[in-house]
Design an enzyme around this catalytic site. Structure first.
Site, PDB file in Angstrom:
ATOM      1  N   LYS A  35      11.956  41.906  35.382  1.00 14.25           N
ATOM      2  CA  LYS A  35      11.767  43.355  35.512  1.00 14.25           C
ATOM      3  C   LYS A  35      12.344  44.048  34.282  1.00 14.25           C
ATOM      4  O   LYS A  35      13.447  43.710  33.834  1.00 14.25           O
ATOM      5  CB  LYS A  35      12.483  43.845  36.778  1.00 14.25           C
ATOM      6  CG  LYS A  35      12.287  45.335  37.074  1.00 14.25           C
ATOM      7  CD  LYS A  35      12.981  45.717  38.376  1.00 14.25           C
ATOM      8  CE  LYS A  35      12.767  47.175  38.753  1.00 14.25           C
ATOM      9  NZ  LYS A  35      13.483  47.544  39.992  1.00 14.25           N
TER      10      LYS A  35
ATOM     11  N   SER B 256      10.666  49.709  43.478  1.00 11.64           N
ATOM     12  CA  SER B 256      10.313  49.876  42.089  1.00 11.64           C
ATOM     13  C   SER B 256       9.975  48.588  41.366  1.00 11.64           C
ATOM     14  O   SER B 256       9.391  48.622  40.282  1.00 11.64           O
ATOM     15  CB  SER B 256      11.455  50.577  41.357  1.00 11.64           C
ATOM     16  OG  SER B 256      12.626  49.771  41.402  1.00 11.64           O
TER      17      SER B 256
ATOM     18  N   SER C 299      14.106  48.029  46.451  1.00  7.77           N
ATOM     19  CA  SER C 299      13.119  47.717  45.408  1.00  7.77           C
ATOM     20  C   SER C 299      12.806  46.262  45.155  1.00  7.77           C
ATOM     21  O   SER C 299      11.897  45.971  44.382  1.00  7.77           O
ATOM     22  CB  SER C 299      13.550  48.342  44.090  1.00  7.77           C
ATOM     23  OG  SER C 299      13.238  49.701  44.107  1.00  7.77           O
TER      24      SER C 299
HETATM   25  N1  GLN Z   1      12.551  53.550  46.384  1.00  7.26           N
HETATM   26  C1  GLN Z   1      13.972  53.805  46.278  1.00  7.26           C
HETATM   27  C2  GLN Z   1      14.210  54.895  45.282  1.00  7.26           C
HETATM   28  O1  GLN Z   1      13.272  55.428  44.829  1.00  7.26           O
HETATM   29  C3  GLN Z   1      14.683  52.555  45.907  1.00  7.26           C
HETATM   30  C4  GLN Z   1      14.564  52.205  44.491  1.00  7.26           C
HETATM   31  C5  GLN Z   1      15.281  50.968  44.142  1.00  7.26           C
HETATM   32  O2  GLN Z   1      15.687  50.194  45.012  1.00  7.26           O
HETATM   33  N2  GLN Z   1      15.493  50.791  42.856  1.00  7.26           N
HETATM   34  O3  GLN Z   1      15.309  55.210  44.954  1.00  7.26           O
END
Ligand code: GLN
Length: 475
Positions: A79, A154, A178
């Site tokens: 990532k 994400s 994420s």
């Molecule tokens: N979807 C969550 C956010 O937007 C989690 C994102 C993540 O775990 N990096 O913060």
């Protein structure tokens, strides 16, 4: 050569037996990426020469008959929020479009030391803020299981690459879900370790008290092997825990019989898609049939998890993102005339809308008049959420829930409605807030063929039990 759907042990033993060449395998993966990733868009940057050189080194080791390291020749993607020396790292943001880091993230360094080969860097929501990968400055990722749908976020690129077979496994990061939510949307396995289990050194910070690095893979066994490699104390991260790391692959052999599994009623209420509910309930029956005891439990503060998460995560993000000022890294506005204007314009021109929204929310929550009402209050509720789990773990060995309330949604379906998007994390943010480990494992599919994920949550540092349970229902 075709890129067969191979597991990590199969690759390592085939290379060791000289039945497979690492260089040929890597070449085949790049061929597949070039043919198929245009549409999926999981990769942002490829590092072909470097990967081939590493692969040749592995082949040389194998031809000398040396014992191979545990990930010898395994093609992986990372990532793009983990820094890699000499390889562009963008965090999905324009502000880091041309940023080439001077050092490598500990988790990636450990993978490479174990013989893994980094094919490239994977698309993600900007600074890991999002649930659909639609906040990437470089464009969305498509879900390989249904290209009209999002892959989740994400770590959307990390899940999509595994599902598309353009990487054997990947690393993602999880701050509020994420790793687990995109794993669930794409039908792969995603593991978030205990906070402190895997070093965060070299992970571009979003919300430091919530950020975790973990693997996404096709099988639970592959995820277990990867965790054994990346886990363990690192002096470069002061929150990294000095706790012994078991051989997770061996731990998978233990039976699940006799384990007590908690099913929290708060995770099966309003908003849960009926097909997700049936798939998860069927998986729970499967676990019961293997001799586990299913115990109803309650996690009474669950309803406060989303607001608590979005106060704490945005507060920490507003502090972490202050470093992007046009001086130290990446993009700098060309049109500014004064220093203050340069800061303002740089941030205005190069941060996306969601990142700006979070900086504003976080700055507000931390401002002197509101600190007690929002940030301090959220920290107190975080403690209550963690206590809910502690309480449950006095009665059960793990907690079983759906990973996400629905299967993958359509591209564009929620992108204009931040609140609807935030609710995609309703079942995942609690584990980040409590610092406990969690995994998403495929447990079925909708009538339309979309993957459905089951989540297993465990006690601090008890990834072994979490992996074992996930493995016992793995198809
Ligand atoms: N979807 C969550 C956010 O937007 C989690 C994102 C993540 O775990 N990096 O913060």
């Amino acid at each position: 050569m075709d890129t067969p759907v191979l597991t990590i042990p199969a690759i390592v033993s085939a290379i060791g037996d000289r039945k497979l060449s690492a260089a040929e395998l890597v070449t085949a993966f790049y061929k597949k990426i070039k043919a198929e990733d245009g549409e999926i868009h999981a990769y942002l940057t490829l590092c072909e020469d470097r990967a081939l050189e590493q692969a040749r080194n592995i082949d040389a080791l194998a031809s000398r008959g040396d014992t191979l390291p545990p990930l010898a020749g395994v093609p992986m993607g990372i990532k793009d929020v983990m820094v890699t020396r000499g390889i562009r790292t963008t965090a999905g943001s324009r502000i880091l479009e041309n940023f080439v880091p001077p050092y490598t993230c500990t988790a990636v360094e450990r993978l490479e030391a174990a013989g893994a080969i980094v094919l490239g860097k994977l698309n993600c929501d900007e600074f890991a803020m999002g649930s659909s990968n639609e906040n990437s400055a470089y464009g969305s990722v498509r879900n390989p299981r249904d290209k009209s749908r999002v892959p989740g976020g994400s770590s959307g690129g990390s899940a999509a690459a595994v599902a598309a077979g353009t990487a054997v496994a990947t690393l993602g990061s999880d701050t509020g879900g994420s790793i687990r939510q995109p794993a669930s949307f794409c039908g792969v396995v995603g593991l978030m370790p205990t906070y402190g289990r895997v070093s965060r050194y070299g992970l571009i910070a979003f919300a430091s008290s919530l950020d975790h690095i973990g693997p996404l893979a096709r099988t639970v066994e592959d995820a277990a092997i990867l965790l054994s490699v990346i886990a363990g104390h690192d002096p470069m991260d002061s929150t990294s825990a000095n706790v012994p790391v078991p051989d997770y692959r061996t731990e998978l052999q233990k039976p699940v019989k006799g384990l007590r599994l908690g099913v929290p009623k708060e995770y099966f209420g309003e908003g849960l898609d009926s097909e997700v509910r049936s798939a998860v309930e069927a998986a729970i029956q499967k676990l019961a049939a293997q001799g586990t005891e299913i115990v109803p439990v309650s996690l009474p503060h669950t309803g406060y998890a989303i607001p608590t998460y979005y106060v704490i995560a945005t507060a920490e993000a507003s502090a972490n993102l202050a470093r992007y000022d046009g001086v130290r890294y990446g993009y700098r506005s060309k049109s500014a005339k004064t220093l203050a204007e340069m800061y303002r314009k740089t941030r205005d021109e190069a941060f996306g809308a969601e990142v700006k929204r979070r900086i504003i929310l976080g700055t507000y929550a931390l401002s002197s008049g509101y600190y007690d009402a929002y940030y301090l209050k959220a920290q107190k509720v975080r403690t209550l959420l963690a206590r809910d789990f502690q309480q449950a773990f006095t009665k059960v060995d793990a907690v079983i829930t759906p990973t996400a309330p629905t299967p993958a949604f359509k591209l564009g379906e929620k992108s204009d409605d931040p609140l609807a998007m935030y609710l995609a994390d309703i079942y995942t943010v609690t584990a980040d807030l409590a610092g406990i480990p969690g995994i998403s494992v495929p447990c079925g599919q909708s009538t339309g063929g979309l993957p459905i994920g089951l989540q297993v949550l465990g006690r601090h540092f008890d990834e072994s039990t979490v992996l074992r349970i996930a493995n016992s229902i793995f198809p």
